[in-house]
Design an enzyme around this catalytic site. Sequence first.
Site, PDB file in Angstrom:
ATOM      1  N   TYR B 107       0.866  -1.150   0.074  1.00  0.00           N
ATOM      2  CA  TYR B 107      -0.001  -0.020   0.091  1.00  0.00           C
ATOM      3  C   TYR B 107       0.641   1.183  -0.004  1.00  0.00           C
ATOM      4  O   TYR B 107       1.931   1.176   0.873  1.00  0.00           O
ATOM      5  CB  TYR B 107      -0.893  -0.040   1.093  1.00  0.00           C
ATOM      6  CG  TYR B 107      -1.600   1.233   1.537  1.00  0.00           C
ATOM      7  CD1 TYR B 107      -3.023   1.478   1.092  1.00  0.00           C
ATOM      8  CD2 TYR B 107      -0.894   2.517   2.167  1.00  0.00           C
ATOM      9  CE1 TYR B 107      -3.595   2.575   1.230  1.00  0.00           C
ATOM     10  CE2 TYR B 107      -1.786   3.400   2.510  1.00  0.00           C
ATOM     11  CZ  TYR B 107      -2.905   3.737   2.093  1.00  0.00           C
ATOM     12  OH  TYR B 107      -3.702   4.964   2.236  1.00  0.00           O
ATOM     13  N   GLU B 195      -3.601   7.608  -3.754  1.00  0.00           N
ATOM     14  CA  GLU B 195      -3.657   6.117  -2.991  1.00  0.00           C
ATOM     15  C   GLU B 195      -3.359   5.230  -3.848  1.00  0.00           C
ATOM     16  O   GLU B 195      -4.239   5.100  -4.756  1.00  0.00           O
ATOM     17  CB  GLU B 195      -4.864   5.946  -2.122  1.00  0.00           C
ATOM     18  CG  GLU B 195      -4.796   4.689  -1.120  1.00  0.00           C
ATOM     19  CD  GLU B 195      -6.117   4.872  -0.334  1.00  0.00           C
ATOM     20  OE1 GLU B 195      -5.878   4.881   0.975  1.00  0.00           O
ATOM     21  OE2 GLU B 195      -7.202   4.787  -0.738  1.00  0.00           O
TER      22      GLU B 195
END
Lengths: 290, 387
Positions: B107, B195
């Site tokens: 991530y 993101e």
Amino acid sequence: MSIIIDEKTKLAVSGLTGREGSFHGLRNKAYGTDLVAGVTPGKGGQDVEGTPVFDTIKEAVDEAGANTSMIFVPARFAAPAINEAIDSGVETVIAITEGIPVLDMLATYWKAKEAGVRLIGPNCPGVLSPGKANVGIIPDSFFDPGPIGVVSKSGTLTYQIGNELKQAGTGNSSIVGIGGDPIVGSDFIDILKLYEADPDTELIVMVGEIGGDAEERAAEFIAAEITKPVVAYIAGFTAPPGKQMGHAGAIISGSSGTAQAKKDALEAKGVRVGESPTETAAIAVETLRG
Amino acid sequence: MDLLEYQGKQLFAKHGIAVPSGEVADNVDDAIAAAERIGYPCAIKAQVLIGGRGKAGGVKIAKDVDEARQYASDIIGMDITGPHGEGPFRVDSVWIEGGSDIAEEYYASIILDRGEKKLLAMVSAQGGMDIEAVASANPADLTKVHIDPTKPFDAAAARSIVESAGLAEDALDEAADVLAKLAEVAREEDATLIEVNPLIVTADRNVVALDAKVTIDGNSLFRHEDLAEIADTVDDPQEQMAKEKGLTYVKLDGNVGILANGAGLCMSTLDVVAQAGGAPANFLDAGGGSKAEAIVNALEVIKSDSKVTAILFNIFGGITRCDEIAKGIVTASGQIDLDLPLVVRLDGTNFEEGLAILAEANLPNLHQEKTMLDAARRVVELAGGAS
């Protein structure tokens, strides 16, 4: 007393030769604010109804003694204008302009911090110290001098609450619109500190809205540092997640930054939160009069 | 302004971040043709501005043309509700991209931290799942580092972040490079949120952004022509109409149309209407200094929503002058059919003149109230039950 602006304020308005800048700059002057200069590059030597215009803010400081700068220039030129003001030697910069890119403000925020210059805004209605000075677009006729300090993210909502306070027979030490953008020069905490130190402020009304965590941080700060009573109002309970409500800062994603979370954080620290602007003003008056 | 996944990936590619190549399609035939060109297996991904697409059935891997047809027709047109109840969002298009051979799922994100006034870089070796759950279950698994606004953020600066996040040794250089480029996207494209979940390492050890969630600062669009074009594509008809007329309008689900001046007062108006038992149909900030013309436009937009059964004008004049608002209401009543009850509350600058103008015009469906709370109660009463 009052905070940020008063009789000693000497104001230079960037954008005084523009339509909005001249309207509000001259209105501020009519209220009694000492308007000493206008600033527009290339228009140095002109005047706006007797107020001299300079090419740079530095000249307005050196030649007209300006100590406060108001920024009223279009969004795409505003961040450079604020930066110029920070470098010019003024103590305070009040940026009214709406729509400045947030990453420009990020750089400008740290620049002001490093220079020790107080920055209010952008995207704010300015500061009014009733009976003393008005820098910005706050309609002064709705506010009388008095013991309540107001700090708010919103303009019209502040006028609404201010007017209710006036009708209840009280008034304000100062009214500070900190602005509704994600990055503003001064947060609730910065202004709360000033009101705490101001002997003429007996009670503080804080007006917040959805987005960010400035209200939550203020709640912690109030519990730790503020001895004066604080009454709050939060707008945006019915705002759906993920939708931007006008103010660039008023957007909530997921569960953080909601009006309810802010209300809960404030109430947990003993701050009373009004359900509506009307109730907020009523609580403030009731608290003040014991 | 939020970008769809494929728009975010195009932005990544522009800055040299590896993304799977693919195509966007808004109907089943085009989706199948794209899948045939790309080959199988391929991913068919709903393009909506909300997380949790996978769980909602909006992301599928097709092994052959039959599956591609099946999944494309399932996904195009489906409604997806977000993990926090957002939406539902209708899926208008899908992104089809080649299947990736995934060895690791990480991530990575860069977001604007409003509180700290800095960009915040976050990296985790636990990608591919709900990052909020990872962060709350085991905060140590999410490395969070603020980016110093006074120093350059390059691959060398990014390296220590990916190292402390515990990514695989042989992926560190590439991951650091990606993180530095994400920060470059933030700075150069005015993104306030980027993101990537998951950021994958492929079987042959390449680091690739498999997803993209990007929010662009709407205030910056004047310096990004390509992104400004995306901003012009608004789905909702009322929101589109409001945009063309230069109004700030957000559509909601209720039946009480609302106009106020100033974002804060408008949000507060929605709240008091809800407290009075009503359901707001919209947020509409007519802005400071609203003139008659803006009022006509605003009424047209509010009225074009067929759910609306009554309208509330809540004006506290600062720069806005109440006489201008009143003139706007009278002008509008001559131009559009005002067959709905209209509750008007005028206070502030020139409110006496405004009230006089309305009194003289004597409009049939107009109800005046003195305070914001009374006006809210009245409009809820006139709107009838929430539809």
